[in-house]
Design a protein around this motif. Structure first.
Motif, mmCIF file in Angstrom:
data_model
loop_
_atom_site.group_PDB
_atom_site.id
_atom_site.type_symbol
_atom_site.label_atom_id
_atom_site.label_comp_id
_atom_site.label_asym_id
_atom_site.label_seq_id
_atom_site.Cartn_x
_atom_site.Cartn_y
_atom_site.Cartn_z
ATOM 1 N N ILE A 11 0.838 -1.203 0.000
ATOM 2 C CA ILE A 11 0.000 0.000 0.000
ATOM 3 C C ILE A 11 0.870 1.250 0.000
ATOM 4 C CG2 ILE A 11 -1.713 1.309 1.319
ATOM 5 C CD1 ILE A 11 -2.788 -1.366 2.347
ATOM 6 N N LEU A 12 1.915 1.240 0.820
ATOM 7 C CA LEU A 12 2.838 2.382 0.860
ATOM 8 C C LEU A 12 3.505 2.589 -0.498
ATOM 9 C CD1 LEU A 12 4.542 1.727 4.324
ATOM 10 C CD2 LEU A 12 2.948 3.571 3.778
ATOM 11 N N PHE A 13 3.908 1.489 -1.125
ATOM 12 C CA PHE A 13 4.560 1.559 -2.434
ATOM 13 C C PHE A 13 3.615 2.160 -3.468
ATOM 14 C CE2 PHE A 13 5.750 -0.695 -6.457
ATOM 15 C CZ PHE A 13 6.948 -0.045 -6.666
ATOM 16 N N CYS A 14 2.388 1.669 -3.517
ATOM 17 C CA CYS A 14 1.408 2.189 -4.485
ATOM 18 C C CYS A 14 1.111 3.665 -4.224
ATOM 19 C CB CYS A 14 0.121 1.377 -4.416
ATOM 20 S SG CYS A 14 0.267 -0.320 -5.020
ATOM 21 N N GLY A 15 1.004 4.032 -2.949
ATOM 22 C CA GLY A 15 0.721 5.423 -2.610
ATOM 23 C C GLY A 15 1.810 6.378 -3.070
ATOM 24 N N THR A 16 3.071 5.983 -2.896
ATOM 25 C CA THR A 16 4.168 6.856 -3.314
ATOM 26 C C THR A 16 4.281 6.937 -4.838
ATOM 27 O OG1 THR A 16 5.714 4.990 -3.089
ATOM 28 C CG2 THR A 16 5.489 6.474 -1.212
ATOM 29 N N ILE A 17 3.951 5.841 -5.525
ATOM 30 C CA ILE A 17 3.963 5.879 -6.986
ATOM 31 C C ILE A 17 2.876 6.822 -7.501
ATOM 32 C CG2 ILE A 17 3.599 4.531 -9.096
ATOM 33 C CD1 ILE A 17 6.292 4.056 -7.718
ATOM 34 N N ILE A 18 1.726 6.835 -6.835
ATOM 35 C CA ILE A 18 0.650 7.766 -7.209
ATOM 36 C C ILE A 18 1.119 9.207 -7.048
ATOM 37 C CG2 ILE A 18 -1.631 8.621 -6.532
ATOM 38 C CD1 ILE A 18 -2.374 5.708 -5.869
ATOM 39 N N LEU A 19 1.874 9.471 -5.968
ATOM 40 C CA LEU A 19 2.416 10.823 -5.768
ATOM 41 C C LEU A 19 3.352 11.213 -6.914
ATOM 42 C CD1 LEU A 19 3.232 10.836 -1.930
ATOM 43 C CD2 LEU A 19 1.352 11.992 -3.095
ATOM 44 N N VAL A 20 4.180 10.265 -7.360
ATOM 45 C CA VAL A 20 5.088 10.543 -8.491
ATOM 46 C C VAL A 20 4.284 10.828 -9.754
ATOM 47 C CG1 VAL A 20 6.850 9.567 -10.003
ATOM 48 C CG2 VAL A 20 6.988 9.188 -7.541
ATOM 49 N N LEU A 21 3.250 10.045 -9.999
ATOM 50 C CA LEU A 21 2.430 10.236 -11.204
ATOM 51 C C LEU A 21 1.715 11.579 -11.185
ATOM 52 C CD1 LEU A 21 0.901 6.654 -11.590
ATOM 53 C CD2 LEU A 21 2.786 7.660 -12.886
ATOM 54 N N MET A 22 1.446 12.107 -10.003
ATOM 55 C CA MET A 22 0.810 13.420 -9.902
ATOM 56 C C MET A 22 1.711 14.537 -10.400
ATOM 57 S SD MET A 22 -1.202 13.081 -6.237
ATOM 58 C CE MET A 22 -1.856 14.754 -6.315
ATOM 59 N N LEU A 23 3.025 14.258 -10.485
ATOM 60 C CA LEU A 23 3.956 15.259 -11.017
ATOM 61 C C LEU A 23 3.701 15.544 -12.490
ATOM 62 C CD1 LEU A 23 7.322 14.096 -9.388
ATOM 63 C CD2 LEU A 23 5.998 16.120 -8.792
ATOM 64 N N PHE A 24 3.012 14.637 -13.164
ATOM 65 C CA PHE A 24 2.716 14.821 -14.577
ATOM 66 C C PHE A 24 1.461 15.666 -14.788
ATOM 67 C CE2 PHE A 24 5.333 11.045 -14.261
ATOM 68 C CZ PHE A 24 6.220 11.212 -15.304
ATOM 69 N N ILE A 25 0.844 16.119 -13.694
ATOM 70 C CA ILE A 25 -0.281 17.061 -13.763
ATOM 71 C C ILE A 25 0.275 18.449 -13.491
ATOM 72 C CG2 ILE A 25 -2.550 17.655 -12.854
ATOM 73 C CD1 ILE A 25 -2.806 14.760 -11.882
ATOM 74 N N PRO A 26 0.345 19.314 -14.471
ATOM 75 C CA PRO A 26 1.004 20.632 -14.310
ATOM 76 C C PRO A 26 0.489 21.440 -13.123
ATOM 77 C CG PRO A 26 0.467 20.227 -16.613
ATOM 78 C CD PRO A 26 -0.181 19.125 -15.830
ATOM 79 N N GLU A 27 -0.791 21.332 -12.817
ATOM 80 C CA GLU A 27 -1.373 22.124 -11.722
ATOM 81 C C GLU A 27 -0.789 21.749 -10.365
ATOM 82 O OE1 GLU A 27 -3.060 20.586 -14.028
ATOM 83 O OE2 GLU A 27 -3.978 22.218 -15.178
ATOM 84 N N PHE A 28 -0.252 20.546 -10.247
ATOM 85 C CA PHE A 28 0.272 20.084 -8.966
ATOM 86 C C PHE A 28 1.798 20.125 -8.901
ATOM 87 C CE2 PHE A 28 -3.672 17.183 -8.755
ATOM 88 C CZ PHE A 28 -4.412 18.215 -8.183
ATOM 89 N N THR A 29 2.429 20.602 -9.951
ATOM 90 C CA THR A 29 3.891 20.525 -10.049
ATOM 91 C C THR A 29 4.535 21.895 -9.905
ATOM 92 O OG1 THR A 29 3.659 18.661 -11.563
ATOM 93 C CG2 THR A 29 5.806 19.707 -11.458
ATOM 94 N N LYS A 30 5.619 21.923 -9.161
ATOM 95 C CA LYS A 30 6.442 23.132 -9.080
ATOM 96 C C LYS A 30 7.789 22.825 -9.718
ATOM 97 C CE LYS A 30 8.644 26.380 -5.879
ATOM 98 N NZ LYS A 30 8.248 27.571 -6.658
ATOM 99 N N SER A 31 8.156 23.607 -10.711
ATOM 100 C CA SER A 31 9.411 23.382 -11.423
ATOM 101 C C SER A 31 10.531 24.197 -10.786
ATOM 102 C CB SER A 31 9.270 23.763 -12.900
ATOM 103 O OG SER A 31 8.321 22.940 -13.534
ATOM 104 N N SER A 32 11.710 23.608 -10.810
ATOM 105 C CA SER A 32 12.911 24.290 -10.322
ATOM 106 C C SER A 32 14.055 23.975 -11.263
ATOM 107 C CB SER A 32 13.238 23.822 -8.898
ATOM 108 O OG SER A 32 14.437 24.415 -8.437
ATOM 109 N N ARG A 33 14.655 25.020 -11.834
ATOM 110 C CA ARG A 33 15.765 24.863 -12.773
ATOM 111 C C ARG A 33 15.388 23.937 -13.937
ATOM 112 N NH1 ARG A 33 20.283 27.119 -10.437
ATOM 113 N NH2 ARG A 33 20.170 27.391 -8.191
ATOM 114 N N GLY A 34 14.142 24.079 -14.401
ATOM 115 C CA GLY A 34 13.697 23.351 -15.584
ATOM 116 C C GLY A 34 13.253 21.924 -15.312
ATOM 117 N N SER A 35 13.183 21.531 -14.053
ATOM 118 C CA SER A 35 12.800 20.162 -13.732
ATOM 119 C C SER A 35 11.635 20.178 -12.747
ATOM 120 C CB SER A 35 13.986 19.407 -13.121
ATOM 121 O OG SER A 35 13.617 18.084 -12.809
ATOM 122 N N GLY A 36 10.553 19.459 -13.090
ATOM 123 C CA GLY A 36 9.371 19.425 -12.239
ATOM 124 C C GLY A 36 9.402 18.254 -11.280
#
Length: 294
Positions: A80-105
Protein backbone atom coordinates in the motif's frame (compact mmCIF):
# COMPACT_ATOMS: atom_id res chain seq x y z
CA UNK A 1 13.04 1.37 31.62
CA UNK A 2 13.84 -2.29 31.07
CA UNK A 3 12.79 -2.04 27.42
CA UNK A 4 15.16 0.88 26.85
CA UNK A 5 18.05 -1.02 28.45
CA UNK A 6 17.36 -3.97 26.16
CA UNK A 7 17.22 -1.62 23.17
CA UNK A 8 20.57 -0.10 24.13
CA UNK A 9 22.12 -3.56 24.35
CA UNK A 10 21.04 -4.33 20.80
CA UNK A 11 22.30 -0.94 19.54
CA UNK A 12 25.17 -1.05 17.08
CA UNK A 13 27.31 1.61 18.75
CA UNK A 14 29.75 1.97 15.83
CA UNK A 15 26.94 2.46 13.33
CA UNK A 16 25.17 4.92 15.63
CA UNK A 17 28.29 7.04 16.22
CA UNK A 18 29.10 7.04 12.49
CA UNK A 19 25.60 8.26 11.67
CA UNK A 20 25.86 11.01 14.31
CA UNK A 21 29.23 12.13 12.92
CA UNK A 22 27.86 12.34 9.39
CA UNK A 23 24.83 14.31 10.59
CA UNK A 24 27.08 16.69 12.51
CA UNK A 25 29.41 17.17 9.53
CA UNK A 26 26.33 17.72 7.37
CA UNK A 27 25.03 20.49 9.60
CA UNK A 28 28.27 22.48 9.78
CA UNK A 29 28.95 21.96 6.07
CA UNK A 30 25.49 23.11 4.97
CA UNK A 31 25.72 26.19 7.20
CA UNK A 32 29.00 27.19 5.56
CA UNK A 33 28.28 26.18 1.96
CA UNK A 34 24.80 27.73 1.87
CA UNK A 35 25.65 31.01 3.56
CA UNK A 36 26.19 33.05 0.35
CA UNK A 37 23.05 31.84 -1.45
CA UNK A 38 21.01 32.11 1.76
CA UNK A 39 22.11 35.71 2.26
CA UNK A 40 21.44 36.67 -1.35
CA UNK A 41 18.13 34.86 -1.85
CA UNK A 42 16.48 35.00 1.58
CA UNK A 43 18.42 37.67 3.41
CA UNK A 44 19.49 35.11 5.97
CA UNK A 45 22.78 33.28 5.60
CA UNK A 46 21.65 30.62 8.06
CA UNK A 47 18.39 29.92 6.19
CA UNK A 48 19.39 26.51 4.83
CA UNK A 49 21.23 25.59 8.01
CA UNK A 50 18.06 26.18 10.03
CA UNK A 51 16.04 24.11 7.56
CA UNK A 52 18.57 21.28 7.80
CA UNK A 53 18.40 21.35 11.59
CA UNK A 54 14.58 21.38 11.53
CA UNK A 55 14.38 18.40 9.20
CA UNK A 56 17.01 16.62 11.28
CA UNK A 57 14.78 16.93 14.37
CA UNK A 58 11.76 15.74 12.39
CA UNK A 59 13.81 12.83 11.04
CA UNK A 60 14.97 11.92 14.54
CA UNK A 61 11.41 11.66 15.84
CA UNK A 62 10.43 9.82 12.66
CA UNK A 63 13.19 7.32 13.42
CA UNK A 64 11.80 6.79 16.95
CA UNK A 65 8.30 6.27 15.58
CA UNK A 66 9.54 3.80 12.96
CA UNK A 67 11.55 1.98 15.64
CA UNK A 68 8.42 1.45 17.73
CA UNK A 69 6.46 -0.04 14.84
CA UNK A 70 6.72 -3.83 14.59
CA UNK A 71 8.22 -5.29 11.43
CA UNK A 72 4.91 -6.98 10.69
CA UNK A 73 3.37 -3.55 10.14
CA UNK A 74 5.82 -2.63 7.36
CA UNK A 75 5.54 -6.09 5.88
CA UNK A 76 1.76 -5.97 5.84
CA UNK A 77 1.38 -2.46 4.45
CA UNK A 78 4.50 -2.17 2.25
CA UNK A 79 2.49 -2.73 -0.93
CA UNK A 80 0.00 0.00 0.00
CA UNK A 81 2.84 2.38 0.86
CA UNK A 82 4.56 1.56 -2.43
CA UNK A 83 1.41 2.19 -4.49
CA UNK A 84 0.72 5.42 -2.61
CA UNK A 85 4.17 6.86 -3.31
CA UNK A 86 3.96 5.88 -6.99
CA UNK A 87 0.65 7.77 -7.21
CA UNK A 88 2.42 10.82 -5.77
CA UNK A 89 5.09 10.54 -8.49
CA UNK A 90 2.43 10.24 -11.20
CA UNK A 91 0.81 13.42 -9.90
CA UNK A 92 3.96 15.26 -11.02
CA UNK A 93 2.72 14.82 -14.58
CA UNK A 94 -0.28 17.06 -13.76
CA UNK A 95 1.00 20.63 -14.31
CA UNK A 96 -1.37 22.12 -11.72
CA UNK A 97 0.27 20.08 -8.97
CA UNK A 98 3.89 20.53 -10.05
CA UNK A 99 6.44 23.13 -9.08
CA UNK A 100 9.41 23.38 -11.42
CA UNK A 101 12.91 24.29 -10.32
CA UNK A 102 15.76 24.86 -12.77
CA UNK A 103 13.70 23.35 -15.58
CA UNK A 104 12.80 20.16 -13.73
CA UNK A 105 9.37 19.42 -12.24
CA UNK A 106 10.34 17.25 -9.27
CA UNK A 107 8.29 18.95 -6.57
CA UNK A 108 4.65 18.34 -5.72
CA UNK A 109 2.74 21.47 -4.76
CA UNK A 110 -0.50 20.42 -3.08
CA UNK A 111 -2.94 22.78 -1.33
CA UNK A 112 -2.39 23.21 2.41
CA UNK A 113 0.74 21.06 2.34
CA UNK A 114 4.46 21.92 2.14
CA UNK A 115 6.38 21.16 -1.04
CA UNK A 116 7.34 17.51 -1.22
CA UNK A 117 9.59 15.51 -3.53
CA UNK A 118 7.75 12.21 -4.13
CA UNK A 119 10.91 10.39 -5.23
CA UNK A 120 12.18 10.63 -1.62
CA UNK A 121 9.19 8.58 -0.47
CA UNK A 122 9.61 6.10 -3.32
CA UNK A 123 13.16 5.41 -2.10
CA UNK A 124 11.76 4.15 1.20
CA UNK A 125 8.60 2.40 0.04
CA UNK A 126 10.30 0.56 -2.85
CA UNK A 127 12.99 -0.80 -0.51
CA UNK A 128 10.35 -1.99 1.98
CA UNK A 129 8.26 -3.68 -0.70
CA UNK A 130 11.24 -5.21 -2.49
CA UNK A 131 12.51 -6.52 0.84
CA UNK A 132 9.16 -8.17 1.49
CA UNK A 133 9.08 -9.85 -1.94
CA UNK A 134 12.65 -11.08 -1.66
CA UNK A 135 12.08 -12.43 1.86
CA UNK A 136 8.89 -14.23 0.90
CA UNK A 137 10.46 -15.79 -2.19
CA UNK A 138 14.04 -16.28 -1.00
CA UNK A 139 13.97 -19.95 -2.02
CA UNK A 140 12.21 -19.31 -5.34
CA UNK A 141 14.24 -16.45 -6.81
CA UNK A 142 15.35 -18.66 -9.69
CA UNK A 143 11.77 -19.01 -10.98
CA UNK A 144 10.76 -16.96 -14.02
CA UNK A 145 7.55 -15.63 -12.50
CA UNK A 146 9.46 -14.22 -9.51
CA UNK A 147 12.09 -12.73 -11.83
CA UNK A 148 9.44 -10.95 -13.90
CA UNK A 149 7.71 -9.76 -10.74
CA UNK A 150 10.94 -8.20 -9.49
CA UNK A 151 11.55 -6.59 -12.89
CA UNK A 152 8.05 -5.11 -12.72
CA UNK A 153 8.70 -3.67 -9.25
CA UNK A 154 11.98 -2.10 -10.35
CA UNK A 155 10.38 -0.71 -13.51
CA UNK A 156 7.37 0.77 -11.70
CA UNK A 157 9.63 2.31 -9.04
CA UNK A 158 12.14 3.84 -11.46
CA UNK A 159 10.54 4.72 -14.81
CA UNK A 160 8.11 7.45 -13.61
CA UNK A 161 10.85 8.95 -11.45
CA UNK A 162 13.40 8.86 -14.31
CA UNK A 163 11.10 10.87 -16.56
CA UNK A 164 11.28 13.70 -14.02
CA UNK A 165 14.65 13.08 -12.37
CA UNK A 166 17.04 10.73 -14.17
CA UNK A 167 19.72 10.59 -11.48
CA UNK A 168 17.30 9.83 -8.63
CA UNK A 169 15.52 7.18 -10.71
CA UNK A 170 18.89 5.60 -11.49
CA UNK A 171 19.81 5.51 -7.79
CA UNK A 172 16.48 3.86 -6.89
CA UNK A 173 16.89 1.29 -9.66
CA UNK A 174 20.50 0.54 -8.68
CA UNK A 175 19.51 0.13 -5.02
CA UNK A 176 16.71 -2.33 -5.79
CA UNK A 177 18.96 -4.24 -8.17
CA UNK A 178 21.67 -4.47 -5.49
CA UNK A 179 19.09 -5.88 -3.06
CA UNK A 180 18.23 -8.52 -5.64
CA UNK A 181 21.89 -9.39 -6.17
CA UNK A 182 22.50 -9.78 -2.42
CA UNK A 183 19.38 -11.94 -2.08
CA UNK A 184 20.76 -14.38 -4.65
CA UNK A 185 20.46 -13.62 -8.34
CA UNK A 186 21.68 -16.06 -10.97
CA UNK A 187 24.16 -15.01 -13.64
CA UNK A 188 21.70 -15.15 -16.55
CA UNK A 189 19.16 -13.15 -14.54
CA UNK A 190 21.84 -10.56 -13.73
CA UNK A 191 22.83 -10.21 -17.41
CA UNK A 192 19.18 -9.94 -18.46
CA UNK A 193 18.46 -7.31 -15.83
CA UNK A 194 21.50 -5.25 -16.84
CA UNK A 195 20.49 -5.48 -20.49
CA UNK A 196 16.98 -4.25 -19.72
CA UNK A 197 18.41 -1.39 -17.68
CA UNK A 198 20.72 -0.29 -20.51
CA UNK A 199 17.88 -0.45 -23.04
CA UNK A 200 15.78 1.80 -20.82
CA UNK A 201 18.61 4.23 -20.02
CA UNK A 202 19.62 4.87 -23.65
CA UNK A 203 16.43 6.71 -24.71
CA UNK A 204 16.30 8.47 -21.33
CA UNK A 205 19.76 9.92 -21.97
CA UNK A 206 19.23 10.75 -25.63
CA UNK A 207 15.83 12.36 -25.00
CA UNK A 208 17.59 15.40 -23.58
CA UNK A 209 20.78 16.39 -25.40
CA UNK A 210 22.27 18.13 -22.37
CA UNK A 211 22.33 14.83 -20.45
CA UNK A 212 24.46 13.20 -23.13
CA UNK A 213 26.73 16.26 -23.30
CA UNK A 214 27.29 16.20 -19.55
CA UNK A 215 28.10 12.49 -19.58
CA UNK A 216 30.52 12.87 -22.48
CA UNK A 217 32.08 15.92 -20.84
CA UNK A 218 32.58 14.00 -17.61
CA UNK A 219 34.13 11.02 -19.41
CA UNK A 220 36.45 13.21 -21.46
CA UNK A 221 36.93 16.38 -19.46
CA UNK A 222 40.00 17.50 -21.42
CA UNK A 223 37.99 17.81 -24.64
CA UNK A 224 34.66 18.94 -23.24
CA UNK A 225 33.48 22.50 -23.71
CA UNK A 226 33.63 25.03 -20.89
CA UNK A 227 29.85 24.93 -20.55
CA UNK A 228 29.75 21.13 -20.34
CA UNK A 229 32.48 20.89 -17.71
CA UNK A 230 31.99 24.16 -15.86
CA UNK A 231 30.57 22.63 -12.69
CA UNK A 232 33.02 19.72 -12.69
CA UNK A 233 35.98 22.08 -13.16
CA UNK A 234 34.82 24.44 -10.43
CA UNK A 235 34.42 21.52 -8.02
CA UNK A 236 37.95 20.33 -8.84
CA UNK A 237 39.30 23.84 -8.27
CA UNK A 238 37.66 23.81 -4.82
CA UNK A 239 39.21 20.43 -3.95
CA UNK A 240 42.62 21.55 -5.22
CA UNK A 241 42.54 24.80 -3.23
CA UNK A 242 41.85 22.83 -0.05
CA UNK A 243 45.18 21.04 -0.23
CA UNK A 244 45.96 18.70 2.64
CA UNK A 245 44.60 20.65 5.60
CA UNK A 246 42.05 22.95 3.99
CA UNK A 247 41.61 26.70 3.97
CA UNK A 248 39.56 26.67 7.19
CA UNK A 249 35.92 26.49 8.13
CA UNK A 250 33.77 29.17 6.47
CA UNK A 251 36.72 30.28 4.29
CA UNK A 252 35.74 28.56 1.05
CA UNK A 253 35.94 30.88 -1.97
CA UNK A 254 34.30 28.63 -4.53
CA UNK A 255 30.96 28.66 -2.71
CA UNK A 256 30.62 32.35 -3.55
CA UNK A 257 28.65 31.70 -6.74
CA UNK A 258 31.49 30.05 -8.68
CA UNK A 259 30.20 26.64 -7.67
CA UNK A 260 26.47 26.33 -8.32
CA UNK A 261 24.48 24.17 -5.87
CA UNK A 262 27.41 24.30 -3.44
CA UNK A 263 25.17 23.28 -0.54
CA UNK A 264 23.52 20.45 -2.48
CA UNK A 265 25.11 18.33 -5.20
CA UNK A 266 28.63 19.69 -4.77
CA UNK A 267 28.90 20.13 -1.02
CA UNK A 268 31.71 17.56 -0.91
CA UNK A 269 33.86 20.02 -2.88
CA UNK A 270 33.29 22.68 -0.22
CA UNK A 271 34.13 20.15 2.52
CA UNK A 272 37.41 19.35 0.75
CA UNK A 273 38.20 23.04 0.25
CA UNK A 274 37.60 23.96 3.89
CA UNK A 275 38.89 20.78 5.59
CA UNK A 276 41.34 19.59 2.96
CA UNK A 277 42.22 16.11 1.83
CA UNK A 278 42.15 14.94 5.45
CA UNK A 279 38.54 16.04 5.90
CA UNK A 280 37.49 14.57 2.55
CA UNK A 281 39.06 11.18 3.29
CA UNK A 282 37.44 11.18 6.74
CA UNK A 283 33.95 11.69 5.26
CA UNK A 284 34.51 9.00 2.62
CA UNK A 285 35.76 6.63 5.34
CA UNK A 286 32.58 7.19 7.36
CA UNK A 287 30.41 6.31 4.36
CA UNK A 288 32.55 3.25 3.65
CA UNK A 289 32.08 2.12 7.24
CA UNK A 290 28.31 2.50 6.86
CA UNK A 291 28.40 0.44 3.67
CA UNK A 292 30.58 -2.30 5.15
CA UNK A 293 28.70 -2.40 8.45
CA UNK A 294 25.31 -2.69 6.71
Amino acid sequence: MKKYKEALKSLDLGLFITALLLIGIGIISVISASYPVGSKTFGDGLYFGKRYFTFMIVGFFGMLVAYKFPRKFFKRYSFILFCGTIILVLMLFIPEFTKSSRGSGRWLNLPFLPLIQPSDFVKISSILYMGKILAENRYKLYKKEIFFKIIAIIGIATLPVMLKDLSTGFVIGATLMLMYIVAGISMHQFVTLCGIGIIILIPMVFKYAYRLERILGFLNSSKGSLDQNYQINQSLYAIAMGGIGGVGYFHSRQKYFNLAEAHNDFIFSVICEEFGMIGGIFVVALFLYLFIED
